[in-house]
Design an enzyme around this catalytic site. Structure first.
Site, PDB file in Angstrom:
ATOM      1  N   HIS A 165       4.132  17.828   3.181  1.00  0.00           N
ATOM      2  CA  HIS A 165       3.391  17.603   4.403  1.00  0.00           C
ATOM      3  C   HIS A 165       5.267  17.076   5.136  1.00  0.00           C
ATOM      4  CE1 HIS A 165      -0.346  16.656   4.484  1.00  0.00           C
ATOM      5  NE2 HIS A 165       0.020  18.023   3.583  1.00  0.00           N
ATOM      6  N   TYR A 182      -3.957  12.400  12.911  1.00  0.00           N
ATOM      7  CA  TYR A 182      -4.489  11.333  13.108  1.00  0.00           C
ATOM      8  C   TYR A 182      -5.669  10.972  14.724  1.00  0.00           C
ATOM      9  CZ  TYR A 182      -2.085   8.834   9.653  1.00  0.00           C
ATOM     10  OH  TYR A 182      -1.466   8.365   8.588  1.00  0.00           O
ATOM     11  N   PRO A 233      -4.393   0.033   6.774  1.00  0.00           N
ATOM     12  CA  PRO A 233      -3.859   1.326   6.169  1.00  0.00           C
ATOM     13  C   PRO A 233      -3.660   2.679   7.357  1.00  0.00           C
ATOM     14  CG  PRO A 233      -6.289   0.861   6.409  1.00  0.00           C
ATOM     15  CD  PRO A 233      -5.987  -0.421   6.963  1.00  0.00           C
ATOM     16  N   LYS A 283       1.238   2.780   4.556  1.00  0.00           N
ATOM     17  CA  LYS A 283       2.448   1.810   3.902  1.00  0.00           C
ATOM     18  C   LYS A 283       2.186   0.966   2.952  1.00  0.00           C
ATOM     19  CE  LYS A 283       5.460   3.571   6.517  1.00  0.00           C
ATOM     20  NZ  LYS A 283       5.801   4.949   6.031  1.00  0.00           N
ATOM     21  N   TYR A 320       6.917   6.838   9.312  1.00  0.00           N
ATOM     22  CA  TYR A 320       6.257   7.542   8.728  1.00  0.00           C
ATOM     23  C   TYR A 320       7.105   7.641   7.499  1.00  0.00           C
ATOM     24  CZ  TYR A 320       1.944   9.607   7.910  1.00  0.00           C
ATOM     25  OH  TYR A 320       0.056  10.353   7.657  1.00  0.00           O
TER      26      TYR A 320
HETATM   27  P1  FAD Z   1      -3.086  -3.460  -6.897  1.00  0.00           P
HETATM   28  O1  FAD Z   1      -3.553  -2.108  -6.817  1.00  0.00           O
HETATM   29  O2  FAD Z   1      -3.976  -4.082  -5.952  1.00  0.00           O
HETATM   30  O3  FAD Z   1      -3.263  -3.410  -8.112  1.00  0.00           O
HETATM   31  C1  FAD Z   1      -2.835  -5.315  -8.282  1.00  0.00           C
HETATM   32  C2  FAD Z   1      -3.878  -5.519  -9.669  1.00  0.00           C
HETATM   33  O4  FAD Z   1      -4.338  -6.487 -10.252  1.00  0.00           O
HETATM   34  C3  FAD Z   1      -5.236  -4.882  -9.732  1.00  0.00           C
HETATM   35  O5  FAD Z   1      -5.500  -3.746 -10.911  1.00  0.00           O
HETATM   36  C4  FAD Z   1      -5.541  -6.043 -10.597  1.00  0.00           C
HETATM   37  O6  FAD Z   1      -7.229  -5.366 -10.881  1.00  0.00           O
HETATM   38  C5  FAD Z   1      -5.188  -6.903 -11.049  1.00  0.00           C
HETATM   39  N1  FAD Z   1      -5.142  -8.008 -11.249  1.00  0.00           N
HETATM   40  C6  FAD Z   1      -6.012  -8.650  -9.701  1.00  0.00           C
HETATM   41  N2  FAD Z   1      -5.969 -10.025 -10.451  1.00  0.00           N
HETATM   42  C7  FAD Z   1      -5.319 -10.164 -11.678  1.00  0.00           C
HETATM   43  C8  FAD Z   1      -5.520 -10.945 -12.955  1.00  0.00           C
HETATM   44  N3  FAD Z   1      -5.874 -12.561 -12.482  1.00  0.00           N
HETATM   45  N4  FAD Z   1      -4.873 -11.003 -14.393  1.00  0.00           N
HETATM   46  C9  FAD Z   1      -5.106  -9.440 -14.414  1.00  0.00           C
HETATM   47  N5  FAD Z   1      -4.955  -8.061 -13.699  1.00  0.00           N
HETATM   48  C10 FAD Z   1      -5.265  -8.619 -11.899  1.00  0.00           C
HETATM   49  N6  FAD Z   1      -3.017   1.801   1.159  1.00  0.00           N
HETATM   50  C11 FAD Z   1      -2.520   3.411   2.137  1.00  0.00           C
HETATM   51  O7  FAD Z   1      -1.820   3.207   2.507  1.00  0.00           O
HETATM   52  N7  FAD Z   1      -3.712   3.977   2.657  1.00  0.00           N
HETATM   53  C12 FAD Z   1      -4.679   3.786   2.375  1.00  0.00           C
HETATM   54  O8  FAD Z   1      -5.924   3.818   2.550  1.00  0.00           O
HETATM   55  C13 FAD Z   1      -5.733   2.365   1.502  1.00  0.00           C
HETATM   56  N8  FAD Z   1      -6.669   2.366   0.625  1.00  0.00           N
HETATM   57  C14 FAD Z   1      -7.436   0.903   0.162  1.00  0.00           C
HETATM   58  C15 FAD Z   1      -7.863   0.620   0.218  1.00  0.00           C
HETATM   59  C16 FAD Z   1      -8.113  -0.480  -0.376  1.00  0.00           C
HETATM   60  C17 FAD Z   1     -10.058  -0.522  -0.637  1.00  0.00           C
HETATM   61  C18 FAD Z   1      -7.764  -1.244  -0.911  1.00  0.00           C
HETATM   62  C19 FAD Z   1      -7.829  -2.535  -1.951  1.00  0.00           C
HETATM   63  C20 FAD Z   1      -5.793  -0.860  -0.818  1.00  0.00           C
HETATM   64  C21 FAD Z   1      -6.285   0.320   0.171  1.00  0.00           C
HETATM   65  N9  FAD Z   1      -4.507   0.592   0.024  1.00  0.00           N
HETATM   66  C22 FAD Z   1      -4.874   1.244   0.355  1.00  0.00           C
HETATM   67  C23 FAD Z   1      -3.423  -0.328   0.269  1.00  0.00           C
HETATM   68  C24 FAD Z   1      -3.050   0.338  -1.542  1.00  0.00           C
HETATM   69  O9  FAD Z   1      -3.899   1.125  -1.898  1.00  0.00           O
HETATM   70  C25 FAD Z   1      -2.145  -0.914  -1.976  1.00  0.00           C
HETATM   71  O10 FAD Z   1      -1.077  -1.443  -0.998  1.00  0.00           O
HETATM   72  C26 FAD Z   1      -1.254  -0.874  -3.534  1.00  0.00           C
HETATM   73  O11 FAD Z   1      -2.826  -1.028  -4.544  1.00  0.00           O
HETATM   74  C27 FAD Z   1      -0.803  -2.069  -4.326  1.00  0.00           C
HETATM   75  O12 FAD Z   1      -0.586  -1.496  -5.433  1.00  0.00           O
HETATM   76  P2  FAD Z   1      -0.431  -3.091  -6.375  1.00  0.00           P
HETATM   77  O13 FAD Z   1       0.096  -2.892  -7.540  1.00  0.00           O
HETATM   78  O14 FAD Z   1       0.405  -4.171  -5.361  1.00  0.00           O
HETATM   79  O15 FAD Z   1      -2.008  -3.633  -6.029  1.00  0.00           O
HETATM   80  C1  DHB Z   2      -5.028   8.398   3.625  1.00  0.00           C
HETATM   81  C2  DHB Z   2      -4.492   6.808   3.795  1.00  0.00           C
HETATM   82  C3  DHB Z   2      -4.005   5.920   5.096  1.00  0.00           C
HETATM   83  O1  DHB Z   2      -4.625   5.040   5.256  1.00  0.00           O
HETATM   84  C4  DHB Z   2      -3.244   6.925   5.708  1.00  0.00           C
HETATM   85  O2  DHB Z   2      -2.660   6.061   6.467  1.00  0.00           O
HETATM   86  C5  DHB Z   2      -3.246   8.402   5.760  1.00  0.00           C
HETATM   87  C6  DHB Z   2      -3.459   9.102   4.814  1.00  0.00           C
HETATM   88  C7  DHB Z   2      -5.249   8.707   2.533  1.00  0.00           C
HETATM   89  O3  DHB Z   2      -5.727   8.467   1.743  1.00  0.00           O
HETATM   90  O4  DHB Z   2      -5.155  10.252   2.516  1.00  0.00           O
END
Ligand code: FAD
Ligand code: DHB
Length: 394
Positions: free
Chosen positions: A75, A204, A296, A300, A388
């Site tokens: 995009h 948005y 969210p 980011k 962004y």
């Molecule tokens: P995570 O993806 O949380 O990965 C951490 C991993 O560690 C997980 O797989 C977990 O199971 C594992 N873990 C935890 N504790 C333990 C343990 N004790 N032992 C072993 N493993 C463990 N961001 C956006 O930009 N847009 C969105 O729409 C958006 N929606 C989201 C919706 C939800 C419900 C959540 C929770 C987050 C969302 N985010 C979103 C944020 C984005 O998904 C996260 O910033 C991203 O997943 C970060 O990655 P990470 O690997 O740091 O953490």
């Molecule tokens: C999506 C999630 C977001 O948090 C955002 O700002 C834009 C798009 C998505 O899941 O597509």
């Protein structure tokens, strides 16, 4: 007790842990990734979907671009809607050609697991009772159970990539960690629907009834979000209510509205801003959601996690190559600067686009004035576009 050794023990197989494992493998550094959930759970959880330009560039640079380039949706612009009208911000024109790509977090995770498997590198799902120990000393350890048997892994370094609720951050002595936190009085109700996206770019929207976001996953799947209460019960949201609210909040006077289809997934995402500093304690390094959470709005979270592990892998590579700890010593400060930039942007987007029960009419008018300025000033649009699409990776 089964005992093993590795250079970098990685806790968590989300985007941060899996990407770190991939980057280290490419530098010839050995790692073991440990995850407490199952592989299916990790792949299937529906989360983020927007990749910044820097994340896309990194995926390409490290051999993970094939499916992303084929299936990702690039995009160049984004819409901001309020008072019944949509306004396009041409991000590419304002940032020298940078843009974002819609490619689900679960697709990124699938590609990373496939790369790890192809490299025959260690990745273990379903471990239990994981703890990090000996983090004061030169050889920190990870202990856990797997298939009912106890294991211990001695490491040069541990990467805490275990998300906000993980165990690594809380292993750091409490008095050495400073945390900053803000909760929001609302959440997002998100759905995936079998419906072709009715716009090529994200929308948005601020409506009198609250925020709504139009996004997508593919040419046949639409992703939509609605501002809701933090304790919202999904059971109170039958499909008809969701569509009616989305239609009300998103439709604009030019006749645009989201296409409807079968809803295949629903969930409520809480909104929080959180920063822990420093992002390092001795040989334990925190990355991704383990160290910081953004609301969210602005997409980011996933991109910050990728930026962290890119920096961490470079720092570890420099250490193993030359013994230099300079980049390891800079890891936290450099990361905190990027995190606070993303915190500011995510907080600003969230505040500008959401309604709060404590608002008075002044707050609503100020928000509209903010939005009007945003879409009528090239400087303001450039500022949004720069944040962004994201700063280049360090
Ligand atoms: P995570 O993806 O949380 O990965 C951490 C991993 O560690 C997980 O797989 C977990 O199971 C594992 N873990 C935890 N504790 C333990 C343990 N004790 N032992 C072993 N493993 C463990 N961001 C956006 O930009 N847009 C969105 O729409 C958006 N929606 C989201 C919706 C939800 C419900 C959540 C929770 C987050 C969302 N985010 C979103 C944020 C984005 O998904 C996260 O910033 C991203 O997943 C970060 O990655 P990470 O690997 O740091 O953490
Ligand atoms: C999506 C999630 C977001 O948090 C955002 O700002 C834009 C798009 C998505 O899941 O597509």
């Amino acid at each position: 007790m089964k005992r093993f050794r590795t250079q970098v023990g990685i806790v968590g197989a989300g985007p941060a842990g899996l990407m770190l494992g991939h980057l280290l493998h490419r530098q010839g550094i050995d790692s073991i990734i440990l995850e407490n959930r199952s592989q299916d759970y990790v792949i299937e959880r529906v989360r983020a979907g927007v990749l910044e330009q820097g994340t896309v560039d990194l995926m390409n640079d490290v051999g993970l671009g094939t499916r992303l380039n084929r299936e990702g949706l690039r995009h160049d612009g984004v819409y901001i809607a309020f008072a019944g009208a949509r306004h396009r911000i041409d991000m590419a024109a304002l940032t020298g050609g940078r843009g974002i790509t819609v490619y689900g977090q679960n697709e990124v995770v699938k590609d990373l697991i496939a790369a790890r498997t192809a490299a025959n590198a260690q990745l273990h799902f379903g471990v239990t009772d994981l703890r990090v120990t000996d983090i004061e000393g030169p050889e920190p350890r990870i202990v856990f159970n797997r298939n009912g048997e106890p294991y211990e892994i001695a490491c040069d370094f541990i990467a805490g990539c275990d998300g906000f609720h993980g165990v690594c951050r809380t292993s750091i002595p409490h008095e050495l960690l400073r945390t900053y936190e803000r909760e929001y009085p609302f959440a997002w109700l998100g759905i995936l629907a079998d419906a072709p996206p009715s716009s090529d770019e994200l929308v948005y929207s601020l409506h009198e009834r609250g925020f709504a976001l139009f996004s997508m996953r593919s040419p046949t799947v639409t992703r939509l979000y609605l501002q809701c209460a933090p304790d919202e019960q999904i059971a109170d949201w039958p499909d008809e209510r969701i569509w009616s609210e989305l239609e009300t909040r998103l439709s604009t006077s030019d006749g645009w509205r989201p296409n409807q289809g079968r809803i295949v997934q629903k969930g409520v995402t809480p909104m929080r801003s959180f920063v822990a500093e420093p992002m390092r304690y001795r040989r334990l390094f925190l990355a991704g959601d383990a160290a910081h959470i953004v609301p969210p709005t602005g997409a980011k979270g996933l991109n910050l996690a990728v930026a962290d592990v890119c920096r961490l892998s470079n720092a570890l590579a420099a250490y193993y190559k030359s013994g230099s700890e300079t980049l390891l010593d800079q890891y936290s400060d450099t990361g905190l600067r990027r995190t606070w930039r993303a915190q500011r942007f995510s907080w600003w987007m969230t505040s500008m686009l959401h309604k709060s029960d404590s608002d008075n009419p002044f707050d609503h008018q100020r928000r509209l004035a903010d939005l009007e300025y945003l879409v009528s000033s090239r400087a303001a649009m450039t500022s949004l576009a720069e944040s962004y699409v994201g700063a280049p990776l360090d």
